[in-house]
Design a protein around this motif. Sequence first.
Motif, PDB file in Angstrom:
ATOM      1  N   GLY A 116       0.818  -1.208   0.000  1.00 19.51           N
ATOM      2  CA  GLY A 116       0.000   0.000   0.000  1.00 19.51           C
ATOM      3  C   GLY A 116       0.848   1.252   0.000  1.00 19.51           C
ATOM      4  N   LYS A 117       1.824   1.282   0.883  1.00 21.75           N
ATOM      5  CA  LYS A 117       2.700   2.451   0.960  1.00 21.75           C
ATOM      6  C   LYS A 117       3.545   2.562  -0.302  1.00 21.75           C
ATOM      7  CE  LYS A 117       3.955   3.836   4.873  1.00 21.75           C
ATOM      8  NZ  LYS A 117       4.495   3.965   6.247  1.00 21.75           N
ATOM      9  N   VAL A 118       3.976   1.445  -0.840  1.00 20.63           N
ATOM     10  CA  VAL A 118       4.756   1.452  -2.088  1.00 20.63           C
ATOM     11  C   VAL A 118       3.916   2.019  -3.221  1.00 20.63           C
ATOM     12  CG1 VAL A 118       5.917   0.003  -3.797  1.00 20.63           C
ATOM     13  CG2 VAL A 118       6.180  -0.495  -1.351  1.00 20.63           C
ATOM     14  N   PHE A 119       2.671   1.563  -3.307  1.00 17.29           N
ATOM     15  CA  PHE A 119       1.765   2.037  -4.351  1.00 17.29           C
ATOM     16  C   PHE A 119       1.516   3.539  -4.213  1.00 17.29           C
ATOM     17  CE2 PHE A 119      -2.799   2.555  -5.725  1.00 17.29           C
ATOM     18  CZ  PHE A 119      -2.538   2.503  -7.081  1.00 17.29           C
ATOM     19  N   GLN A 120       1.300   3.974  -2.981  1.00 16.84           N
ATOM     20  CA  GLN A 120       1.078   5.400  -2.727  1.00 16.84           C
ATOM     21  C   GLN A 120       2.278   6.229  -3.195  1.00 16.84           C
ATOM     22  OE1 GLN A 120       1.251   6.779   1.405  1.00 16.84           O
ATOM     23  NE2 GLN A 120      -0.690   7.873   1.101  1.00 16.84           N
ATOM     24  N   LYS A 121       3.485   5.780  -2.873  1.00 19.43           N
ATOM     25  CA  LYS A 121       4.691   6.508  -3.265  1.00 19.43           C
ATOM     26  C   LYS A 121       4.916   6.427  -4.773  1.00 19.43           C
ATOM     27  CE  LYS A 121       7.123   6.127   1.156  1.00 19.43           C
ATOM     28  NZ  LYS A 121       8.312   5.590   1.867  1.00 19.43           N
ATOM     29  N   ASP A 122       4.573   5.288  -5.381  1.00 17.93           N
ATOM     30  CA  ASP A 122       4.738   5.152  -6.827  1.00 17.93           C
ATOM     31  C   ASP A 122       3.857   6.152  -7.576  1.00 17.93           C
ATOM     32  OD1 ASP A 122       6.656   3.201  -6.724  1.00 17.93           O
ATOM     33  OD2 ASP A 122       5.263   1.526  -6.978  1.00 17.93           O
ATOM     34  N   ILE A 123       2.603   6.294  -7.140  1.00 15.56           N
ATOM     35  CA  ILE A 123       1.699   7.239  -7.807  1.00 15.56           C
ATOM     36  C   ILE A 123       2.161   8.666  -7.557  1.00 15.56           C
ATOM     37  CG2 ILE A 123      -0.667   8.098  -7.929  1.00 15.56           C
ATOM     38  CD1 ILE A 123      -0.238   5.338  -9.176  1.00 15.56           C
ATOM     39  N   GLU A 124       2.594   8.950  -6.338  1.00 11.67           N
ATOM     40  CA  GLU A 124       3.103  10.288  -6.021  1.00 11.67           C
ATOM     41  C   GLU A 124       4.327  10.615  -6.885  1.00 11.67           C
ATOM     42  OE1 GLU A 124       5.095  12.539  -2.167  1.00 11.67           O
ATOM     43  OE2 GLU A 124       3.720  10.854  -1.844  1.00 11.67           O
ATOM     44  N   LYS A 125       5.213   9.629  -7.006  1.00 15.57           N
ATOM     45  CA  LYS A 125       6.415   9.824  -7.829  1.00 15.57           C
ATOM     46  C   LYS A 125       6.053   9.968  -9.295  1.00 15.57           C
ATOM     47  CE  LYS A 125      10.901   7.715  -8.846  1.00 15.57           C
ATOM     48  NZ  LYS A 125      11.782   6.538  -8.612  1.00 15.57           N
ATOM     49  N   LEU A 126       5.050   9.212  -9.753  1.00 14.39           N
ATOM     50  CA  LEU A 126       4.600   9.295 -11.140  1.00 14.39           C
ATOM     51  C   LEU A 126       4.160  10.713 -11.480  1.00 14.39           C
ATOM     52  CD1 LEU A 126       3.649   8.021 -13.857  1.00 14.39           C
ATOM     53  CD2 LEU A 126       1.447   7.594 -12.724  1.00 14.39           C
ATOM     54  N   ILE A 127       3.323  11.305 -10.632  1.00 12.02           N
ATOM     55  CA  ILE A 127       2.811  12.648 -10.902  1.00 12.02           C
ATOM     56  C   ILE A 127       3.939  13.668 -10.847  1.00 12.02           C
ATOM     57  CG2 ILE A 127       1.183  14.415 -10.148  1.00 12.02           C
ATOM     58  CD1 ILE A 127      -0.053  11.879 -11.392  1.00 12.02           C
ATOM     59  N   GLU A 128       4.823  13.557  -9.855  1.00 11.98           N
ATOM     60  CA  GLU A 128       5.946  14.492  -9.770  1.00 11.98           C
ATOM     61  C   GLU A 128       6.839  14.385 -11.003  1.00 11.98           C
ATOM     62  OE1 GLU A 128       7.908  13.547  -6.159  1.00 11.98           O
ATOM     63  OE2 GLU A 128       6.410  14.525  -4.865  1.00 11.98           O
ATOM     64  N   THR A 129       7.113  13.159 -11.438  1.00 12.86           N
ATOM     65  CA  THR A 129       7.959  12.951 -12.615  1.00 12.86           C
ATOM     66  C   THR A 129       7.309  13.525 -13.864  1.00 12.86           C
ATOM     67  OG1 THR A 129       8.876  10.928 -11.650  1.00 12.86           O
ATOM     68  CG2 THR A 129       9.105  11.214 -14.031  1.00 12.86           C
ATOM     69  N   LEU A 130       6.012  13.273 -14.020  1.00 10.29           N
ATOM     70  CA  LEU A 130       5.318  13.770 -15.207  1.00 10.29           C
ATOM     71  C   LEU A 130       5.236  15.293 -15.210  1.00 10.29           C
ATOM     72  CD1 LEU A 130       2.434  11.161 -15.606  1.00 10.29           C
ATOM     73  CD2 LEU A 130       4.581  11.321 -16.876  1.00 10.29           C
ATOM     74  N   LEU A 131       5.058  15.887 -14.033  1.00  8.26           N
ATOM     75  CA  LEU A 131       5.048  17.350 -13.968  1.00  8.26           C
ATOM     76  C   LEU A 131       6.366  17.923 -14.479  1.00  8.26           C
ATOM     77  CD1 LEU A 131       3.253  18.013 -10.557  1.00  8.26           C
ATOM     78  CD2 LEU A 131       2.558  18.938 -12.770  1.00  8.26           C
ATOM     79  N   ASP A 132       7.453  17.322 -14.048  1.00  5.53           N
ATOM     80  CA  ASP A 132       8.774  17.799 -14.481  1.00  5.53           C
ATOM     81  C   ASP A 132       9.008  17.511 -15.960  1.00  5.53           C
ATOM     82  OD1 ASP A 132       9.291  18.698 -11.939  1.00  5.53           O
ATOM     83  OD2 ASP A 132      10.351  16.863 -11.318  1.00  5.53           O
ATOM     84  N   GLU A 133       8.770  16.274 -16.370  1.00  7.18           N
ATOM     85  CA  GLU A 133       9.097  15.891 -17.744  1.00  7.18           C
ATOM     86  C   GLU A 133       8.181  16.563 -18.756  1.00  7.18           C
ATOM     87  OE1 GLU A 133       9.446  11.730 -18.383  1.00  7.18           O
ATOM     88  OE2 GLU A 133      10.965  11.443 -16.824  1.00  7.18           O
ATOM     89  N   LEU A 134       6.893  16.663 -18.441  1.00  3.92           N
ATOM     90  CA  LEU A 134       5.984  17.319 -19.380  1.00  3.92           C
ATOM     91  C   LEU A 134       6.281  18.808 -19.494  1.00  3.92           C
ATOM     92  CD1 LEU A 134       2.627  15.526 -18.501  1.00  3.92           C
ATOM     93  CD2 LEU A 134       3.920  15.328 -20.637  1.00  3.92           C
ATOM     94  N   ARG A 135       6.590  19.437 -18.358  1.00  2.00           N
ATOM     95  CA  ARG A 135       6.944  20.856 -18.418  1.00  2.00           C
ATOM     96  C   ARG A 135       8.206  21.056 -19.261  1.00  2.00           C
ATOM     97  NH1 ARG A 135       6.696  21.982 -13.263  1.00  2.00           N
ATOM     98  NH2 ARG A 135       4.546  22.775 -13.344  1.00  2.00           N
ATOM     99  N   ASP A 136       9.194  20.207 -19.046  1.00  3.72           N
ATOM    100  CA  ASP A 136      10.425  20.305 -19.843  1.00  3.72           C
ATOM    101  C   ASP A 136      10.149  20.047 -21.320  1.00  3.72           C
ATOM    102  OD1 ASP A 136      11.811  20.841 -17.556  1.00  3.72           O
ATOM    103  OD2 ASP A 136      12.538  18.780 -17.280  1.00  3.72           O
ATOM    104  N   THR A 137       9.313  19.046 -21.580  1.00  8.56           N
ATOM    105  CA  THR A 137       9.016  18.696 -22.975  1.00  8.56           C
ATOM    106  C   THR A 137       8.291  19.825 -23.698  1.00  8.56           C
ATOM    107  OG1 THR A 137       8.907  16.348 -22.418  1.00  8.56           O
ATOM    108  CG2 THR A 137       7.832  17.043 -24.460  1.00  8.56           C
ATOM    109  N   PHE A 138       7.283  20.389 -23.047  1.00 11.20           N
ATOM    110  CA  PHE A 138       6.504  21.441 -23.692  1.00 11.20           C
ATOM    111  C   PHE A 138       7.252  22.768 -23.770  1.00 11.20           C
ATOM    112  CE2 PHE A 138       2.816  18.719 -22.371  1.00 11.20           C
ATOM    113  CZ  PHE A 138       2.464  18.360 -23.666  1.00 11.20           C
ATOM    114  N   GLU A 139       8.334  22.895 -23.020  1.00 10.27           N
ATOM    115  CA  GLU A 139       9.173  24.088 -23.112  1.00 10.27           C
ATOM    116  C   GLU A 139      10.388  23.863 -24.009  1.00 10.27           C
ATOM    117  OE1 GLU A 139      10.164  25.070 -19.123  1.00 10.27           O
ATOM    118  OE2 GLU A 139       8.161  25.861 -18.624  1.00 10.27           O
TER     119      GLU A 139
END
Length: 750
Positions: A92-115
Motif C-alpha cells: 500500500g505504501k509502495v503504491f502510494q509513493k509510486d503514484i506520487e512519484k509518477l505525478i511528480e515525474t510527469l510534472l517535471d518531464e511534461l513541463r520540460d518537454t513542452f518548453e
Amino acid sequence: MLKYNNTSEIKELECILGQERAIEAMEIGLKIDNPSYNIYIAGDSGTGKTTYALNALKNYASNKSSHKDWCYVNNFECSREPIVIELERGMGKVFQKDIEKLIETLLDELRDTFESEDFELSKNQLLEDYDIEKEALLKKIKKYGEEKGFKLKNSKVGMVFVPIKEKEEEYNKDDEESEAEFYKVKRELENMAIQVVYKIRDLEDDAKEAILDLEEEVGKYVVDPHVEALKEKYNEYDKVKTYLDCIRDDILEYIYLFYLDEDELKEKYDRDHFNRYKVNLFVDNGNEKLNSSAPVVVEINPSPSNLFGKAEYDYLNGNFKTDFTKILPGAVHKANGGYLVLYVDQLLRYALSWDMLKRTMQSGMISVDTQTAIKPENMPLNMKIILIGSNYMYNLLYSYDADFSKYFKIFVDFDNEMDKSEYNEDGIVKFIAHQCNKNNLKHFTYDAVQEVIKFSTRLSGDKSKLSTQFNKVMEIIIEGNAYSKIRDTEYIEREDVKKAIQERRKRLNRIESKMDESLDKGFTLIETEGSKVGVINGLSVLNMGEYSFGRPSRITVTTSPGNGGIVNIEREVNMSGPIHSKGVLILGGYLSENFAQEFPLSLNAYICFEQNYGGIDGDSASGAELYALLSALSEVPIKQNIAATGSINQKGDIQVVGGITEKIEGFYYTCKKKGLNNEQGVIIPRNNSRNLILDDEVNEAISDGKFHIYTADRIEEAVEILTGVKFEEIRDKVKEKLHKFSKIQRPAKL
C-alpha cells in the motif's frame, strides 16, 4: 503441594487458572473459519477473561496472514464513489509513493518537454501553416474587393468594406441604376467577408485541434512509458492496472495543466486538481513489527465513526467540501483480516453501531460511515469478532435479538470459581509470584500465601472452591505489600495479608458500623437471651456494592381465627420482593399438608420483619418464619439465643441458602456486643456446612464452646433445637389450635 519459603522461589504462572471449559470453547471458536462463528466471552469482572482473550488472540494472530493493505483512489468516472484497492501487506505504501512519484515525474518531464525547442518548432509550424492559409484568404478577398472598388478594413464589429474614394465618386455620379449596382457589390463583398470569417474560425479550430493532437502525442510519448512500467510492476492487480489506465487518460485530457507554472495554475485553475491523483492509504498493515501477525484491534469506544470510519471535510466559501483523500478508517477496517474485540456494555450504548455491525456480518461487506455525499466502495469482510460482556447481557441478546445467535455461535463462559485442588492452589502461588515480579512487589512468605488462599476460598463461599476473581486477589497482594513496607519487612507476611483484609473491610463497612451503633444504643431491638412466643431472630445479608455483611432481624408472628390465611405484611406494603413473597406462600402449603387434612385451614397469621425500612427479598427467612408461626400457634416459646436461616419447601425440607458465612458472623458479633453466654448459636441447613469459611475469631469461639452452629435437614429438627420441646408435642398443640380456629369460623347449625 509446592515446597517453598517465599514466592521468589516459585516459577511464574504461564496459563489461566480454573477455566478449562472456557479455554476449550475459545480454542474451537478461533479454529473455525466461518463468518457465523464469532465469539461471545462472558464472566464476572476480574476473572481474567479479557487478559486471556487478548493473549489467545495474539497467539493465533501470529500464525495468521490474511490481512492486506487497503487504499482508496479517485473514481474518474464518478468522483462521489471512490474505488477501494486491495494490496498485499506493505504494498500500500509502495503504491502510494509510486503514484506520487509518477505525478511528480510527469510534472517535471511534461513541463520540460513542452518548453523544449522541438515542441515549440512543431507548434510554430502548425501556427505558421494556419497564418499562411488565413493570409491567403484575406489577400484573396481583399484583392477581389479592390477590383470592385472597395477597400477591406478591420473594425470593432469585424471586417467591413468601404468604397475607394475614386470609385465612390464614380458611383455617386451615376443614376439610380448605378447606385443599385453599388449596393449589390457591397452586399456581395459583405457576404464574402462573413464566409471568410467562418473559414478563418474553422482554420483556428483546426489549428487548436492540431496543437492539442500534438500535445497529446507528445504527452503519450512522455506518459505511456511510466504508466506501462507501473502496470508491469502491478501486473497481479487488475484494479491497479485499470486505475493506471484511468490516470493516463485523465492526465492526457488535462495535460495543459502539467506545463503551467504554479502561479498561473493557482490563478486560473482549481488548486486541488492534482489531489485527484493521490492515493489514500486507508489501512496500512505494512508497518507491523511482525508482518505475519494479523491485527488484533480493541475498540473501547465503539461509536459508529470509531467502528466504521468517517470522512473529514473542509469549510470553504460557505460550503462543506470533502473527497476520497479525507476518508478515515474505523476499527472494523483496521481489524479486517484479523480480530476485533468489543465490550458489549459499550457497544450497546450506540444502537446504530450494533445495527451497522449486524448488517456488516449479514452482507459480508464493510462500509464507511461517511454521512456525506461521497459513497466509498465497500471492502469485503474477513475477520472474527469477539464480544466481551456479562452472562446477563448474553441472555438478553440471545432472547431478544434474533440475529445474535446467527453470528455469535461460540459462547465462552468464564466461571467465578474453581476446585480447591493442589493444582489450583499451586496456581495461585504462581500467580502471586508472577504479580510480585511483574509489579516489583515484595514476595510472599508461605504463611502469607495460605492466608491469600483462605481469602480466595471465602470469596467463593465454598470450602471446596477457590475464587477466580483474581482482581480481588490482586488487590490484597498490592495492599499487603503496602503494609509490609510500613512494617519494613523483607517479605510480605501473614500479618500483612490479614491487615490488608481487615482494613479493606473497615474502609467499606460504614453502614455496618452505623447499624452496630443503633444496636448499642438500643434503637434496634434484638434479644440474644430468654425465650418468646412467636418471635425469632432471622438472618439476612445486606449488600453494599462490593461489601456484604450479615444482620439478625427480629421476625414476629401473630395469629387469630379467620380466613385471611398467612399475611406477609412486607408484601402488603410493597416492601417484599417476589422471592420472599413466594417463601411466605410456601408456609401455607406446609400447614395445609400437615395440619389441615381433617378440617379446613382457617386462620389469620401476620408475619412481619420488625424495623425493616428498606424492603426485603429472598426466601432464606422462610424457615425462621415457619418456626415463629408454629411457636405462635402452639404457644411454645422460641429461644432468643439461637438465630435461624434456611429456606423450606412445602414438604418440610430445609434448603441451602446463600451468604451463610456473613449471616453467622453477623449474629456472632451481635451476640458479642450483647454479651456472650456460651449458649448462643445459629441453625443452618446441613448442606450449607461446606460454605462455612468463618474468620478466625468466630472459629475460635466455636472451638471454645462460646458459640454454636447447629445443622438440620428437616423442620422438625430445627423446631426442637429452638424450643427444647419434642416436635410431636408442638405438632399436637398446633393442630389443636387450628382445629379450634376452624370451629370458630364454622357457622353454627340450626
